[in-house]
Design a protein around this motif. Structure first.
Motif, PDB file in Angstrom:
ATOM      1  N   LEU A  67       0.819  -1.206   0.000  1.00 31.53           N
ATOM      2  CA  LEU A  67       0.000   0.000   0.000  1.00 31.53           C
ATOM      3  C   LEU A  67       0.859   1.265   0.000  1.00 31.53           C
ATOM      4  O   LEU A  67       0.542   2.253  -0.674  1.00 31.53           O
ATOM      5  N   GLU A  68       1.963   1.232   0.725  1.00 29.19           N
ATOM      6  CA  GLU A  68       2.870   2.386   0.725  1.00 29.19           C
ATOM      7  C   GLU A  68       3.533   2.566  -0.640  1.00 29.19           C
ATOM      8  O   GLU A  68       3.780   3.700  -1.075  1.00 29.19           O
ATOM      9  N   ASN A  69       3.810   1.456  -1.319  1.00 29.81           N
ATOM     10  CA  ASN A  69       4.353   1.557  -2.678  1.00 29.81           C
ATOM     11  C   ASN A  69       3.315   2.126  -3.639  1.00 29.81           C
ATOM     12  O   ASN A  69       3.648   2.875  -4.558  1.00 29.81           O
ATOM     13  N   ILE A  70       2.055   1.771  -3.446  1.00 30.78           N
ATOM     14  CA  ILE A  70       0.984   2.341  -4.274  1.00 30.78           C
ATOM     15  C   ILE A  70       0.895   3.845  -4.036  1.00 30.78           C
ATOM     16  O   ILE A  70       0.759   4.641  -4.981  1.00 30.78           O
ATOM     17  N   LEU A  71       0.983   4.260  -2.772  1.00 31.69           N
ATOM     18  CA  LEU A  71       0.940   5.689  -2.454  1.00 31.69           C
ATOM     19  C   LEU A  71       2.145   6.431  -3.037  1.00 31.69           C
ATOM     20  O   LEU A  71       2.035   7.598  -3.409  1.00 31.69           O
ATOM     21  N   ALA A  72       3.266   5.743  -3.119  1.00 30.22           N
ATOM     22  CA  ALA A  72       4.485   6.376  -3.639  1.00 30.22           C
ATOM     23  C   ALA A  72       4.470   6.506  -5.156  1.00 30.22           C
ATOM     24  O   ALA A  72       5.296   7.237  -5.724  1.00 30.22           O
ATOM     25  N   THR A  73       3.544   5.815  -5.811  1.00 34.82           N
ATOM     26  CA  THR A  73       3.536   5.783  -7.282  1.00 34.82           C
ATOM     27  C   THR A  73       2.208   6.282  -7.855  1.00 34.82           C
ATOM     28  O   THR A  73       1.864   5.967  -8.993  1.00 34.82           O
ATOM     29  N   LEU A  74       1.470   7.064  -7.093  1.00 38.36           N
ATOM     30  CA  LEU A  74       0.148   7.524  -7.539  1.00 38.36           C
ATOM     31  C   LEU A  74       0.203   8.331  -8.830  1.00 38.36           C
ATOM     32  O   LEU A  74      -0.756   8.335  -9.614  1.00 38.36           O
ATOM     33  N   ASN A  75       1.304   9.005  -9.069  1.00 37.91           N
ATOM     34  CA  ASN A  75       1.404   9.861 -10.249  1.00 37.91           C
ATOM     35  C   ASN A  75       1.891   9.113 -11.491  1.00 37.91           C
ATOM     36  O   ASN A  75       1.967   9.717 -12.568  1.00 37.91           O
ATOM     37  N   LEU A  76       2.210   7.828 -11.348  1.00 39.78           N
ATOM     38  CA  LEU A  76       2.618   7.046 -12.514  1.00 39.78           C
ATOM     39  C   LEU A  76       1.389   6.529 -13.252  1.00 39.78           C
ATOM     40  O   LEU A  76       0.350   6.246 -12.649  1.00 39.78           O
ATOM     41  N   ASP A  77       1.529   6.399 -14.561  1.00 38.90           N
ATOM     42  CA  ASP A  77       0.444   5.846 -15.364  1.00 38.90           C
ATOM     43  C   ASP A  77       0.187   4.394 -14.979  1.00 38.90           C
ATOM     44  O   ASP A  77       1.119   3.656 -14.659  1.00 38.90           O
ATOM     45  N   ILE A  78      -1.085   3.987 -15.031  1.00 40.13           N
ATOM     46  CA  ILE A  78      -1.451   2.625 -14.631  1.00 40.13           C
ATOM     47  C   ILE A  78      -0.725   1.575 -15.462  1.00 40.13           C
ATOM     48  O   ILE A  78      -0.465   0.465 -14.997  1.00 40.13           O
ATOM     49  N   GLU A  79      -0.356   1.913 -16.694  1.00 38.85           N
ATOM     50  CA  GLU A  79       0.325   0.953 -17.558  1.00 38.85           C
ATOM     51  C   GLU A  79       1.841   1.000 -17.436  1.00 38.85           C
ATOM     52  O   GLU A  79       2.540   0.304 -18.165  1.00 38.85           O
ATOM     53  N   SER A  80       2.359   1.825 -16.540  1.00 39.64           N
ATOM     54  CA  SER A  80       3.812   1.910 -16.377  1.00 39.64           C
ATOM     55  C   SER A  80       4.363   0.589 -15.859  1.00 39.64           C
ATOM     56  O   SER A  80       3.662  -0.141 -15.141  1.00 39.64           O
ATOM     57  N   PRO A  81       5.595   0.232 -16.200  1.00 38.12           N
ATOM     58  CA  PRO A  81       6.184  -1.032 -15.726  1.00 38.12           C
ATOM     59  C   PRO A  81       6.179  -1.164 -14.207  1.00 38.12           C
ATOM     60  O   PRO A  81       5.956  -2.259 -13.679  1.00 38.12           O
ATOM     61  N   ARG A  86      -5.996   4.831  -6.261  1.00 38.89           N
ATOM     62  CA  ARG A  86      -5.594   5.578  -7.459  1.00 38.89           C
ATOM     63  C   ARG A  86      -6.772   6.380  -8.013  1.00 38.89           C
ATOM     64  O   ARG A  86      -6.600   7.531  -8.457  1.00 38.89           O
ATOM     65  N   ASN A  87      -7.959   5.795  -8.000  1.00 42.28           N
ATOM     66  CA  ASN A  87      -9.133   6.528  -8.480  1.00 42.28           C
ATOM     67  C   ASN A  87      -9.436   7.730  -7.587  1.00 42.28           C
ATOM     68  O   ASN A  87      -9.789   8.817  -8.071  1.00 42.28           O
ATOM     69  N   ALA A  88      -9.308   7.536  -6.276  1.00 41.26           N
ATOM     70  CA  ALA A  88      -9.552   8.640  -5.343  1.00 41.26           C
ATOM     71  C   ALA A  88      -8.531   9.754  -5.545  1.00 41.26           C
ATOM     72  O   ALA A  88      -8.854  10.948  -5.484  1.00 41.26           O
ATOM     73  N   HIS A  89      -7.289   9.375  -5.794  1.00 42.23           N
ATOM     74  CA  HIS A  89      -6.238  10.367  -6.038  1.00 42.23           C
ATOM     75  C   HIS A  89      -6.536  11.151  -7.309  1.00 42.23           C
ATOM     76  O   HIS A  89      -6.338  12.383  -7.359  1.00 42.23           O
ATOM     77  N   ALA A  90      -7.023  10.458  -8.326  1.00 39.30           N
ATOM     78  CA  ALA A  90      -7.369  11.137  -9.583  1.00 39.30           C
ATOM     79  C   ALA A  90      -8.504  12.136  -9.381  1.00 39.30           C
ATOM     80  O   ALA A  90      -8.626  13.132 -10.119  1.00 39.30           O
ATOM     81  N   MET A  91      -9.330  11.894  -8.371  1.00 40.27           N
ATOM     82  CA  MET A  91     -10.448  12.791  -8.058  1.00 40.27           C
ATOM     83  C   MET A  91     -10.060  13.892  -7.076  1.00 40.27           C
ATOM     84  O   MET A  91     -10.893  14.690  -6.657  1.00 40.27           O
ATOM     85  N   GLY A  92      -8.777  13.918  -6.670  1.00 36.89           N
ATOM     86  CA  GLY A  92      -8.298  15.009  -5.825  1.00 36.89           C
ATOM     87  C   GLY A  92      -7.841  14.628  -4.440  1.00 36.89           C
ATOM     88  O   GLY A  92      -7.354  15.485  -3.686  1.00 36.89           O
TER      89      GLY A  92
END
Length: 455
Positions: free
Chosen positions: A124-138, A201-207
């Motif tokens: 979960l912390e890794n997900i938070l650290a990568t919120l600005n990366l595109d979902i298709e990024s490696p 990620r969806n919540a982050h995209a919404m602000g």
């Protein structure tokens, strides 16, 4: 309308034709060796049908240096916990010597329980650290591909033990889901974490900010905790350790915590182990850290020193000569006779049946994903003649029915080609190698084959 052509073969006319198939069939049917092979091979494993008895005879089960041990062989069953099993096998040897025990097994599922909770938080912390990366990024696709794997490295084992301690296996035994974690439990935990990654990620995209999402993380961990606690049962906070030694004397240690048990009764400092790797593609005498791999947030990161095999061989032998086991990462399935436990370059005669012989180097096998560490075992012996290691003895965690009563014989030639990692006490490692840890670290993509997580 515009037609888009997906990437694929260069030329669609280069199909595998019926004429080509007929030619291959005719050539195959005319070959006497192939005809004999298809009689003997189809209904048996390659290791049995093509077993090279002459290679087996060259490697008797005799070792000039061997760690004495009469304890039982452990069995990880259908789980990817080899790293925990192998490491605890090292620790229990020290304890059995200290207390003169006939046998002792430390609870692998105890560390597994906490690893799942820690690994969920890590993901979960890794997900938070990568919120600005595109979902298709490696990076994101890699995290989603394996959000909470069973496998691990020594640094991750040490992080768990230093935080939670250890307990005897009878205090916290296996459940169906710890012994078979590669199936339902892995799928359930992985599915839940992936869904929460989507929600984050969806919540982050919404602000939503990272701080907002981190407040929601508690509810996710509550869910994971519930799943793991039901599947593996809740571990003890305190317990009494009572046992009888080889001469019949009863010992009892009352009301101790798992961490006290580790600090007071296990004469092995897990933090004083260094992880060495051999990756011929990369510069030697450099330390490496794989991206995103770990379990306990805040613990020292997984770190390896890349060294030639001569140093790995030297350190492993020093450890054995001093009476101390060491864990190592290997390519488990390569050129291996399960019936005899022998790992040797010619133990399976593929050339006789299939007329094939690989010419790939170790570096090329890593580059093309043909080889790499996928399992962890422990060295417990070596046979040395005229100053040269001829073969190694290793303790596996696949039960006593596999290998030779649970032990594998590894020729030094196989060791050179298919051993990739060694986790060994620092006092067996040359100073100039340890000094590498004081220099800059090279970051490695977490999906690199040489540093993938062994199971």
């Amino acid at each position: 309308m515009i037609n888009f052509i997906a990437k694929g073969p260069l030329n669609d006319s280069e199909e595998f034709s019926s004429l080509q198939l007929r030619s291959l069939d005719n050539e195959f049917n005319a070959d006497k060796t192939s005809n004999l092979a298809r009689i003997t091979v189809p209904d048996r494993p390659y290791a049995d049908a093509l077993h090279n008895i002459n290679v087996q005879k060259q490697h008797p089960l005799v070792f000039s240096h061997e760690l004495p041990f009469d304890g039982s062989i452990t069995d990880q069953m259908d789980s990817g916990r080899c790293w925990i099993f192998a490491a605890l096998n090292v620790l229990r040897r020290e304890m059995m010597n200290k207390y003169n025990l006939e046998d002792l097994e430390l609870s692998q599922s105890y560390l597994f329980y906490y690893d799942k909770l820690e690994r969920a938080n890590w993901f979960l912390e890794n997900i938070l650290a990568t919120l600005n990366l595109d979902i298709e990024s490696p990076d994101i696709q890699g995290l989603l591909n394996s959000p909470i794997p069973d496998g691990g490295h020594w640094n991750m084992f040490a992080a768990l033990v230093e935080k939670y301690g250890v307990v005897p296996k009878h205090i916290y035994p296996e459940t169906f889901h710890t012994s078979n974690s590669s199936a339902e439990l892995a799928d359930l935990l992985g599915s839940r974490l992936r869904e929460h990654a989507m929600i984050f990620r969806n919540a982050h995209a919404m602000g939503a900010t990272v701080e907002d999402l981190r407040k929601r993380k508690h509810d996710v961990l509550k869910e994971i905790h519930r799943i793991v606690s039901i599947s593996a049962k809740s571990p003890p906070e305190r317990f009494t350790w009572i046992f009888k030694d080889k001469v019949g004397k009863v010992h009892e240690f009352k009301d101790i915590t798992p961490l006290e048990f580790y600090k007071q009764h296990v004469d092995f400092d897990c933090t004083q182990v260094v992880a060495l790797i051999n990756d011929p593609r990369r510069e030697y005498m450099r330390s490496h850290q794989p991206d995103y791999i770990g379990n306990v947030v805040g613990a020292p990161r997984v770190t390896f020193i890349n060294v030639p095999m001569s140093i790995i061989r030297q350190c492993a032998l020093k450890s054995i000569e001093d009476g101390c086991s060491a864990t190592f990462g290997l390519d488990e399935s390569k050129l291996y006779s399960k019936a005899t436990g022998i790992r040797a370059l010619d133990i399976i005669d593929y050339e006789a049946a299939f007329d094939i012989k690989s010419s790939m180097s170790k570096a090329e096998r890593l580059q093309y994903k043909v080889g790499g560490a996928n399992h962890i075992m422990s060295f417990v012996g070596a046979h040395v003649e005229d100053g040269k290691v001829i073969r190694w003895k290793a303790e596996n965690s696949r039960g006593s029915a596999q290998d030779n009563n649970g032990y594998s014989t590894i020729t030094d030639e196989w060791f050179e080609e298919h051993v990739y990692q060694l986790n060994v006490k620092k006092n067996y490692v040359p100073k100039h190698v340890l000094d590498v840890l004081n220099h800059d670290v090279v970051s490695i993509p977490y999906d690199d084959y040489s540093l993938r997580i062994p199971y």
